[in-house]
Design an enzyme around this catalytic site. Structure first.
Site, PDB file in Angstrom:
ATOM      1  N   TYR A 124      21.862  75.127 -61.368  1.00 42.07           N
ATOM      2  CA  TYR A 124      21.140  74.229 -62.263  1.00 42.07           C
ATOM      3  C   TYR A 124      20.115  73.396 -61.491  1.00 42.07           C
ATOM      4  O   TYR A 124      19.095  73.000 -62.033  1.00 42.07           O
ATOM      5  CB  TYR A 124      22.112  73.270 -62.953  1.00 42.07           C
ATOM      6  CG  TYR A 124      22.910  73.853 -64.099  1.00 42.07           C
ATOM      7  CD1 TYR A 124      22.890  75.209 -64.415  1.00 42.07           C
ATOM      8  CD2 TYR A 124      23.711  73.028 -64.887  1.00 42.07           C
ATOM      9  CE1 TYR A 124      23.634  75.728 -65.458  1.00 42.07           C
ATOM     10  CE2 TYR A 124      24.458  73.524 -65.939  1.00 42.07           C
ATOM     11  CZ  TYR A 124      24.422  74.881 -66.227  1.00 42.07           C
ATOM     12  OH  TYR A 124      25.166  75.371 -67.268  1.00 42.07           O
ATOM     13  N   GLY A 125      20.422  73.111 -60.243  1.00 44.80           N
ATOM     14  CA  GLY A 125      19.589  72.209 -59.451  1.00 44.80           C
ATOM     15  C   GLY A 125      18.174  72.695 -59.206  1.00 44.80           C
ATOM     16  O   GLY A 125      17.314  71.902 -58.813  1.00 44.80           O
TER      17      GLY A 125
ATOM     18  N   ASP B  75      30.365  73.438 -65.702  1.00 43.05           N
ATOM     19  CA  ASP B  75      29.547  73.362 -64.499  1.00 43.05           C
ATOM     20  C   ASP B  75      28.736  74.639 -64.399  1.00 43.05           C
ATOM     21  O   ASP B  75      29.015  75.634 -65.078  1.00 43.05           O
ATOM     22  CB  ASP B  75      30.424  73.192 -63.252  1.00 43.05           C
ATOM     23  CG  ASP B  75      29.596  73.097 -61.972  1.00 43.05           C
ATOM     24  OD1 ASP B  75      28.551  72.431 -61.995  1.00 43.05           O
ATOM     25  OD2 ASP B  75      29.975  73.702 -60.953  1.00 43.05           O
ATOM     26  N   SER B  76      27.745  74.612 -63.513  1.00 40.70           N
ATOM     27  CA  SER B  76      26.928  75.801 -63.274  1.00 40.70           C
ATOM     28  C   SER B  76      27.695  76.750 -62.349  1.00 40.70           C
ATOM     29  O   SER B  76      27.210  77.130 -61.285  1.00 40.70           O
ATOM     30  CB  SER B  76      25.599  75.402 -62.623  1.00 40.70           C
ATOM     31  OG  SER B  76      25.835  74.746 -61.390  1.00 40.70           O
TER      32      SER B  76
ATOM     33  N   CYS C 121      26.982  67.309 -55.127  1.00 37.49           N
ATOM     34  CA  CYS C 121      27.103  68.540 -55.912  1.00 37.49           C
ATOM     35  C   CYS C 121      28.566  68.940 -55.880  1.00 37.49           C
ATOM     36  O   CYS C 121      29.188  68.931 -54.807  1.00 37.49           O
ATOM     37  CB  CYS C 121      26.227  69.645 -55.315  1.00 37.49           C
ATOM     38  SG  CYS C 121      26.450  71.270 -56.086  1.00 37.49           S
ATOM     39  N   THR C 122      29.118  69.297 -57.039  1.00 39.78           N
ATOM     40  CA  THR C 122      30.558  69.600 -57.084  1.00 39.78           C
ATOM     41  C   THR C 122      30.919  70.903 -56.373  1.00 39.78           C
ATOM     42  O   THR C 122      32.097  71.163 -56.118  1.00 39.78           O
ATOM     43  CB  THR C 122      31.067  69.652 -58.539  1.00 39.78           C
ATOM     44  OG1 THR C 122      30.287  70.590 -59.298  1.00 39.78           O
ATOM     45  CG2 THR C 122      30.972  68.269 -59.180  1.00 39.78           C
TER      46      THR C 122
ATOM     47  N   CYS D 225      29.246  68.507 -63.099  1.00 45.28           N
ATOM     48  CA  CYS D 225      28.044  68.964 -62.401  1.00 45.28           C
ATOM     49  C   CYS D 225      27.142  67.758 -62.213  1.00 45.28           C
ATOM     50  O   CYS D 225      26.766  67.099 -63.202  1.00 45.28           O
ATOM     51  CB  CYS D 225      27.346  70.033 -63.243  1.00 45.28           C
ATOM     52  SG  CYS D 225      25.710  70.539 -62.656  1.00 45.28           S
ATOM     53  N   ASN D 226      26.799  67.440 -60.980  1.00 44.71           N
ATOM     54  CA  ASN D 226      25.929  66.297 -60.720  1.00 44.71           C
ATOM     55  C   ASN D 226      24.563  66.459 -61.383  1.00 44.71           C
ATOM     56  O   ASN D 226      24.022  65.516 -61.966  1.00 44.71           O
ATOM     57  CB  ASN D 226      25.727  66.116 -59.208  1.00 44.71           C
ATOM     58  CG  ASN D 226      26.995  65.730 -58.496  1.00 44.71           C
ATOM     59  OD1 ASN D 226      27.843  66.578 -58.220  1.00 44.71           O
ATOM     60  ND2 ASN D 226      27.151  64.453 -58.187  1.00 44.71           N
ATOM     61  N   THR D 227      23.996  67.649 -61.280  1.00 38.53           N
ATOM     62  CA  THR D 227      22.658  67.887 -61.827  1.00 38.53           C
ATOM     63  C   THR D 227      22.647  67.726 -63.339  1.00 38.53           C
ATOM     64  O   THR D 227      21.750  67.093 -63.903  1.00 38.53           O
ATOM     65  CB  THR D 227      22.165  69.297 -61.443  1.00 38.53           C
ATOM     66  OG1 THR D 227      22.127  69.409 -60.025  1.00 38.53           O
ATOM     67  CG2 THR D 227      20.787  69.565 -62.013  1.00 38.53           C
TER      68      THR D 227
END
Length: 262
Positions: free
Chosen positions: A42-43, A10-11, A183-184, A73-75
């Protein structure tokens, strides 16, 4: 039986909200987690930049022997997972905003979605929304500024509260009864979010669903371990580890953190 680790990236620290659920459901499994805080959020990046970061993280996890990778990570999921699945020979689990259950269980026909710019502008998000929410009112809101504050450990700060009020109060005008966290990082803000949206709005994140999907995919590919994990879970960070350690100390004692440049 397969003792190789599950990889997650993840970011930053947000994906630990997914990691917690995976470890809880799958105590036999060992994990390796990449916290790419140096490149958060990241978004705010272009799709090309996000794909490049996802490739970098994937190749690190594969080099460490991971048998399955969770894009926590959703993005990164919405922008890069189709590429990753085409180019790497390991199973991938992605994280998408839980629009389908929100729409399914909504009584008012209106749902809120709090996510990053990178997720909301992705083709996969557009496809999912069209497929499941075409007959619903969806209020989409970019959570600009939230991830950097969470990464800085300011979970209970006035800055966080002010941003959440700015983003969430307008949604209530539309009578939403479900709020999807896209978003996590955002599950760590649930206590503050509840104070703003009240008890009549159900908050949905993806952690438990992702853990169940991970279990199913491990079993499908005969990759699950049948012996309880005896190794500490390993976390790699590329910035100061203090915030990550503080979060992990609240949920586990069985981990090690190592700082590396990636």
């Amino acid at each position: 039986m397969n003792k190789q680790p599950i990889g997650l990236f993840d970011s930053g620290i947000g994906g630990t909200s997914i990691w917690k659920e995976v470890v809880k459901l799958l105590p036999n499994e060992n994990t390796i987690y990449l916290a790419d805080s140096k490149n958060a959020p990241y978004g705010e990046k272009t799709s090309e930049e996000i794909v490049a970061l996802a490739i970098k993280n994937t190749e690190i996890l594969i080099s460490k022997g991971c048998k399955l990778i969770i894009v926590a990570c959703n993005t990164a999921t919405t922008n890069a997972i189709s590429y990753l699945r085409k180019h790497y020979n390991v199973p991938f689990i992605g994280i998408e905003p839980a629009i389908k259950p929100a729409v399914l269980f909504s009584k008012t026909g209106a749902i809120g979605i709090l996510a990053t710019k990178g997720t909301l502008s992705s083709k996969l998000f557009e496809k999912t929304t069209k497929e499941y929410a075409k007959n619903s009112t969806t209020i989409e809101q970019e959570g600009t500024g939230l991830v950097p504050l969470i990464e800085a450990g300011k979970l209970n700060s006035q800055e966080i509260t002010q941003l959440l009020e700015k983003y969430l109060k307008p949604m209530l005008i539309y009578n939403i009864d479900h709020l999807v966290l896209g978003c996590t990082h955002y599950p760590y803000l649930i206590p503050q979010i509840k104070k703003i949206v009240g008890k009549n709005v159900k908050i949905i994140d993806s952690g438990e669903a992702v853990a169940k999907q991970t279990k199913a995919i491990l079993e499908k590919h005969c990759l699950n371990s049948e012996i309880k994990n005896s190794k500490p879970h390993k976390f790699y960070v590329n910035v100061d580890e203090t915030v990550l350690r503080n979060i992990l100390n609240n949920v586990s004692e069985d981990f090690v953190i190592e700082s590396i440049n990636f």
